[in-house]
Design an enzyme around this catalytic site. Structure first.
Site, PDB file in Angstrom:
ATOM      1  N   SER A 133      -2.459   1.690   9.594  1.00 30.82           N
ATOM      2  CA  SER A 133      -1.882   2.030  10.897  1.00 30.82           C
ATOM      3  C   SER A 133      -2.019   3.490  11.327  1.00 30.82           C
ATOM      4  N   THR A 143      -1.243  -2.835  19.467  1.00 33.04           N
ATOM      5  CA  THR A 143      -0.873  -1.488  19.906  1.00 33.04           C
ATOM      6  C   THR A 143      -1.408  -1.194  21.303  1.00 33.04           C
ATOM      7  N   ASP A 144      -0.772  -0.225  21.962  1.00 31.21           N
ATOM      8  CA  ASP A 144      -1.278   0.207  23.275  1.00 31.21           C
ATOM      9  C   ASP A 144      -2.592   0.988  23.149  1.00 31.21           C
ATOM     10  N   GLU A 145      -2.918   1.438  21.919  1.00 29.75           N
ATOM     11  CA  GLU A 145      -4.116   2.278  21.767  1.00 29.75           C
ATOM     12  C   GLU A 145      -5.413   1.520  22.070  1.00 29.75           C
ATOM     13  N   ALA A 154      -1.237  -3.976   8.465  1.00 36.23           N
ATOM     14  CA  ALA A 154      -2.395  -3.245   8.979  1.00 36.23           C
ATOM     15  C   ALA A 154      -2.448  -1.869   8.338  1.00 36.23           C
ATOM     16  N   ASP A 205      -2.302  -9.569  -0.638  1.00 36.07           N
ATOM     17  CA  ASP A 205      -3.191  -8.806   0.234  1.00 36.07           C
ATOM     18  C   ASP A 205      -3.863  -9.746   1.243  1.00 36.07           C
ATOM     19  N   LYS A 213      -8.024  -2.552  15.749  1.00 41.54           N
ATOM     20  CA  LYS A 213      -6.946  -3.353  16.330  1.00 41.54           C
ATOM     21  C   LYS A 213      -7.471  -4.137  17.545  1.00 41.54           C
ATOM     22  N   ASN A 245       6.246   3.889  18.172  1.00 44.05           N
ATOM     23  CA  ASN A 245       7.596   3.638  17.637  1.00 44.05           C
ATOM     24  C   ASN A 245       8.096   4.845  16.867  1.00 44.05           C
ATOM     25  N   TYR A 266      -9.230   3.259  14.118  1.00 40.89           N
ATOM     26  CA  TYR A 266      -8.002   2.452  14.067  1.00 40.89           C
ATOM     27  C   TYR A 266      -7.884   1.564  15.298  1.00 40.89           C
ATOM     28  N   SER A 267      -7.953   2.185  16.491  1.00 39.22           N
ATOM     29  CA  SER A 267      -7.724   1.369  17.690  1.00 39.22           C
ATOM     30  C   SER A 267      -8.861   0.375  17.911  1.00 39.22           C
ATOM     31  N   THR A 324       0.874  -1.177   0.000  1.00 40.91           N
ATOM     32  CA  THR A 324       0.000   0.000   0.000  1.00 40.91           C
ATOM     33  C   THR A 324       0.916   1.233   0.000  1.00 40.91           C
ATOM     34  N   ARG A 373      -7.243  16.608  16.816  1.00 41.13           N
ATOM     35  CA  ARG A 373      -7.720  15.341  16.243  1.00 41.13           C
ATOM     36  C   ARG A 373      -9.026  14.977  16.950  1.00 41.13           C
TER      37      ARG A 373
HETATM   38  P1  NAD Z   1       2.997   0.777   8.404  1.00 45.97           P
HETATM   39  O1  NAD Z   1       1.734   1.470   8.003  1.00 45.97           O
HETATM   40  O2  NAD Z   1       4.295   1.457   8.284  1.00 45.97           O
HETATM   41  O3  NAD Z   1       3.132  -0.588   7.584  1.00 45.97           O
HETATM   42  C1  NAD Z   1       2.034  -1.430   7.335  1.00 45.97           C
HETATM   43  C2  NAD Z   1       2.446  -2.424   6.252  1.00 45.97           C
HETATM   44  O4  NAD Z   1       1.326  -3.301   6.023  1.00 45.97           O
HETATM   45  C3  NAD Z   1       2.773  -1.756   4.913  1.00 45.97           C
HETATM   46  O5  NAD Z   1       3.948  -2.317   4.367  1.00 45.97           O
HETATM   47  C4  NAD Z   1       1.564  -2.063   4.048  1.00 45.97           C
HETATM   48  O6  NAD Z   1       1.872  -2.177   2.657  1.00 45.97           O
HETATM   49  C5  NAD Z   1       1.108  -3.401   4.626  1.00 45.97           C
HETATM   50  N1  NAD Z   1      -0.332  -3.639   4.394  1.00 45.97           N
HETATM   51  C6  NAD Z   1      -1.349  -2.778   4.640  1.00 45.97           C
HETATM   52  N2  NAD Z   1      -2.514  -3.335   4.280  1.00 45.97           N
HETATM   53  C7  NAD Z   1      -2.225  -4.582   3.829  1.00 45.97           C
HETATM   54  C8  NAD Z   1      -3.003  -5.652   3.332  1.00 45.97           C
HETATM   55  N3  NAD Z   1      -4.340  -5.534   3.203  1.00 45.97           N
HETATM   56  N4  NAD Z   1      -2.387  -6.802   2.968  1.00 45.97           N
HETATM   57  C9  NAD Z   1      -1.031  -6.918   3.077  1.00 45.97           C
HETATM   58  N5  NAD Z   1      -0.239  -5.933   3.516  1.00 45.97           N
HETATM   59  C10 NAD Z   1      -0.832  -4.774   3.895  1.00 45.97           C
HETATM   60  O7  NAD Z   1       2.725   0.270   9.890  1.00 45.97           O
HETATM   61  P2  NAD Z   1       3.731   0.133  11.112  1.00 45.97           P
HETATM   62  O8  NAD Z   1       3.792   1.421  11.825  1.00 45.97           O
HETATM   63  O9  NAD Z   1       4.959  -0.521  10.664  1.00 45.97           O
HETATM   64  O10 NAD Z   1       2.895  -0.870  12.038  1.00 45.97           O
HETATM   65  C11 NAD Z   1       3.009  -2.278  11.861  1.00 45.97           C
HETATM   66  C12 NAD Z   1       2.097  -2.970  12.868  1.00 45.97           C
HETATM   67  O11 NAD Z   1       2.477  -2.596  14.177  1.00 45.97           O
HETATM   68  C13 NAD Z   1       0.622  -2.602  12.729  1.00 45.97           C
HETATM   69  O12 NAD Z   1      -0.140  -3.764  12.971  1.00 45.97           O
HETATM   70  C14 NAD Z   1       0.404  -1.572  13.830  1.00 45.97           C
HETATM   71  O13 NAD Z   1      -0.932  -1.601  14.276  1.00 45.97           O
HETATM   72  C15 NAD Z   1       1.369  -2.062  14.894  1.00 45.97           C
HETATM   73  N6  NAD Z   1       1.914  -1.026  15.793  1.00 45.97           N
HETATM   74  C16 NAD Z   1       2.481   0.109  15.288  1.00 45.97           C
HETATM   75  C17 NAD Z   1       3.041   1.058  16.168  1.00 45.97           C
HETATM   76  C18 NAD Z   1       3.706   2.315  15.675  1.00 45.97           C
HETATM   77  O14 NAD Z   1       4.058   3.176  16.484  1.00 45.97           O
HETATM   78  N7  NAD Z   1       3.926   2.493  14.390  1.00 45.97           N
HETATM   79  C19 NAD Z   1       3.010   0.818  17.548  1.00 45.97           C
HETATM   80  C20 NAD Z   1       2.409  -0.357  18.028  1.00 45.97           C
HETATM   81  C21 NAD Z   1       1.879  -1.280  17.137  1.00 45.97           C
HETATM   82  O1  DAU Z   2       0.647   4.073  20.380  1.00 46.46           O
HETATM   83  C1  DAU Z   2       0.922   3.267  19.285  1.00 46.46           C
HETATM   84  C2  DAU Z   2       0.387   3.919  18.029  1.00 46.46           C
HETATM   85  O2  DAU Z   2       1.216   5.032  17.773  1.00 46.46           O
HETATM   86  C3  DAU Z   2       0.341   2.979  16.825  1.00 46.46           C
HETATM   87  O3  DAU Z   2      -0.560   1.940  17.084  1.00 46.46           O
HETATM   88  C4  DAU Z   2      -0.083   3.737  15.565  1.00 46.46           C
HETATM   89  O4  DAU Z   2      -0.019   2.876  14.442  1.00 46.46           O
HETATM   90  C5  DAU Z   2       0.849   4.910  15.380  1.00 46.46           C
HETATM   91  O5  DAU Z   2       0.422   5.663  14.265  1.00 46.46           O
HETATM   92  C6  DAU Z   2       0.889   5.786  16.625  1.00 46.46           C
HETATM   93  O6  DAU Z   2      -0.361   6.470  16.821  1.00 46.46           O
HETATM   94  P1  DAU Z   2      -0.438   8.008  17.270  1.00 46.46           P
HETATM   95  O7  DAU Z   2      -1.751   8.545  16.846  1.00 46.46           O
HETATM   96  O8  DAU Z   2      -0.039   8.175  18.687  1.00 46.46           O
HETATM   97  O9  DAU Z   2       0.782   8.580  16.357  1.00 46.46           O
HETATM   98  P2  DAU Z   2       0.910   9.905  15.463  1.00 46.46           P
HETATM   99  O10 DAU Z   2       2.337   9.968  15.030  1.00 46.46           O
HETATM  100  O11 DAU Z   2      -0.142   9.979  14.405  1.00 46.46           O
HETATM  101  O12 DAU Z   2       0.654  11.069  16.500  1.00 46.46           O
HETATM  102  C7  DAU Z   2       1.446  11.210  17.664  1.00 46.46           C
HETATM  103  C8  DAU Z   2       0.891  12.388  18.462  1.00 46.46           C
HETATM  104  O13 DAU Z   2       1.137  13.596  17.720  1.00 46.46           O
HETATM  105  C9  DAU Z   2      -0.608  12.326  18.662  1.00 46.46           C
HETATM  106  O14 DAU Z   2      -0.916  12.855  19.949  1.00 46.46           O
HETATM  107  C10 DAU Z   2      -1.164  13.248  17.574  1.00 46.46           C
HETATM  108  C11 DAU Z   2      -0.075  14.290  17.424  1.00 46.46           C
HETATM  109  N1  DAU Z   2       0.059  14.842  16.053  1.00 46.46           N
HETATM  110  C12 DAU Z   2       0.196  13.990  15.010  1.00 46.46           C
HETATM  111  C13 DAU Z   2       0.322  14.466  13.714  1.00 46.46           C
HETATM  112  C14 DAU Z   2       0.446  13.522  12.550  1.00 46.46           C
HETATM  113  C15 DAU Z   2       0.097  16.223  15.860  1.00 46.46           C
HETATM  114  O15 DAU Z   2       0.004  17.019  16.819  1.00 46.46           O
HETATM  115  N2  DAU Z   2       0.215  16.708  14.581  1.00 46.46           N
HETATM  116  C16 DAU Z   2       0.320  15.883  13.500  1.00 46.46           C
HETATM  117  O16 DAU Z   2       0.402  16.391  12.344  1.00 46.46           O
END
Ligand code: NAD
Ligand code: DAU
Length: 351
Positions: A87, A132-134, A85, A61, A161, A187, A157-158, A38, A288
């Site tokens: 995300s 996720t913690d969300e 996912a 997919d 999940k 992360n 989203y949450s 994606t 948000r």
């Molecule tokens: P990301 O959005 O960077 O990557 C998601 C990947 O999944 C992409 O490579 C995308 O192509 C693939 N994908 C999406 N839909 C798909 C489908 N239908 N079939 C096959 N592949 C598909 O996400 P991320 O930040 O790397 O997160 C990975 C996982 O970890 C997710 O499950 C997310 O909920 C979880 N997670 C993320 C965070 C964070 O802070 N980013 C924290 C905790 C948990």
């Molecule tokens: O907690 C784990 C989660 O962290 C993961 O499960 C999600 O996949 C990941 O996207 C992330 O979610 P958040 O919503 O916490 O992350 P984000 O980077 O989108 O936003 C972090 C904080 O910053 C949140 O409080 C919203 C704020 N924010 C975000 C954006 C994109 C802003 O203030 N301005 C922005 O433009």
């Protein structure tokens, strides 16, 4: 021992760091990376390991149940680490159904393909679901999310999940299917798509664009370096107990505005800009919808039972992350060309 491992979402942010770790650390395993590519998936994240003989990329997919079953038949995976996912919270507010389809239906498709193929022969098998913690909702000023904290998701989203977590656990409780779930905090690190706070703000600071801080910037997140998350997943995959949940976190809480000020300071230093230059870009915008106030993970179970802890101090990790984006401007240009501009206008123009 689990040797044929299917990693879903391995071309994404966390997935690519996990795939690299597993491919390099376990030359005797075969690592299969299934990803639909994606907007968030990017094979250039894995350029350095794509020719390793124990690595195979499969474009596909998880919404396609027939494909998943065929893949299980063909490769006979004995472990699954499921990261694929949708995300991003803001995208889920715009289009919840995309999150239901991938995060809920896609997860059930994967569970079914594994269950049908493994057919009750669960010795040496594991379905490890990355969450996720969300799912726990939002904290006030005090307290932490523990593994026993009741689920109370707020965003589409949450909620998607949380639903997938419940389904994974239901397969364990109903069919004796072997599962583990981990729930991680925010992360950060290289290769994160610049829709999320840290890479988006690095990109905007570089471009001299406004830094859109939601609400008052008082929301708190607990940040963990992505490689430390990948290390935790490796450990849990190998040593975690069937049916268990593990929380993963950085013991590292920051209000958004303090984090943003730190990023501005570090970037001014690295770019030889005068102190305070980047902070002037901070712009407070409409909050948000349903914005969770605070996330904070209690990761002591993982520390106590499996001996994991984060390896990197936050300032060091953030500095390394900024350096990675500064040194990989081609990566940034590639992912922010084309449809990214439309996304940005849609999300931020009327805020
Ligand atoms: P990301 O959005 O960077 O990557 C998601 C990947 O999944 C992409 O490579 C995308 O192509 C693939 N994908 C999406 N839909 C798909 C489908 N239908 N079939 C096959 N592949 C598909 O996400 P991320 O930040 O790397 O997160 C990975 C996982 O970890 C997710 O499950 C997310 O909920 C979880 N997670 C993320 C965070 C964070 O802070 N980013 C924290 C905790 C948990
Ligand atoms: O907690 C784990 C989660 O962290 C993961 O499960 C999600 O996949 C990941 O996207 C992330 O979610 P958040 O919503 O916490 O992350 P984000 O980077 O989108 O936003 C972090 C904080 O910053 C949140 O409080 C919203 C704020 N924010 C975000 C954006 C994109 C802003 O203030 N301005 C922005 O433009």
């Amino acid at each position: 021992m689990k040797k044929k491992i299917l990693i879903t979402g391995g071309a994404g942010f966390i997935g690519s760091h996990l795939v690299r770790l597993m491919v390099q650390k376990y030359p005797n395993y075969n690592i299969y990376n299934l990803d639909a590519l994606t907007y968030a998936g990017n094979l250039s994240n894995l350029k350095d390991i794509e020719s390793f003989s124990n690595y195979k990329f499969i474009k596909g997919d998880i919404r396609d149940s027939d494909l998943l079953y065929d893949l299980f038949q063909e490769y006979d995976f004995d472990g699954v680490i499921h990261l694929a996912a949708e995300s991003h919270v803001d995208r889920s507010i715009e289009d919840p159904l995309a999150f239901v389809n991938t995060n809920i239906i896609g997860t059930v498709n994967l569970l079914n393909a594994a269950k049908r193929t493994w057919h009750g022969q669960y010795e040496g098998k594991l379905f490890y679901h990355i969450s996720t913690d969300e799912v726990y909702g939002s904290l006030g000023a005090e307290g932490y999310f523990e593994e026993t904290t009741p689920y109370m998701p707020h965003s589409p989203y949450s909620a998607s999940k949380a639903s997938s977590d419940h389904l994974v656990r239901a397969y364990h409780d109903t069919y004796g299917f072997p599962i583990i779930i981990s729930n991680c905090s925010n992360n950060y690190g290289p290769n994160q798509f610049p829709e999320k706070l840290i890479p988006l703000f690095i990109h905007n600071i570089l471009q001299g664009k406004a830094l859109p801080v939601y609400g008052k910037g008082e929301n708190v997140r607990d940040w963990l370096y992505v490689v430390d998350h990948a290390r935790a997943i490796d450990l849990i995959f190998h040593e975690g107990k069937d049916g268990e949940t593990y929380n993963i976190g950085g013991f590292n809480e920051w209000t958004n505005i303090d984090l943003i000020r730190l990023m501005c300071r570090l970037m001014d230093q690295k770019l030889n800009r005068e102190e305070g230059h980047s902070e002037k870009l901070v712009t407070y915008v409409t909050d948000r919808a349903g914005h969770d106030l605070r996330y904070a993970i209690d990761a002591t179970k993982l520390q106590r039972e499996l001996g994991w802890e984060p390896s990197l101090q936050f300032e060091e990790g953030l500095s390394r992350t900024i350096d990675w984006y500064l040194n990989n401007n081609v990566w940034m240009e590639e992912v922010t060309s084309g449809t990214y501009q439309e996304y940005y206008e849609k999300m931020y123009n009327d805020r």
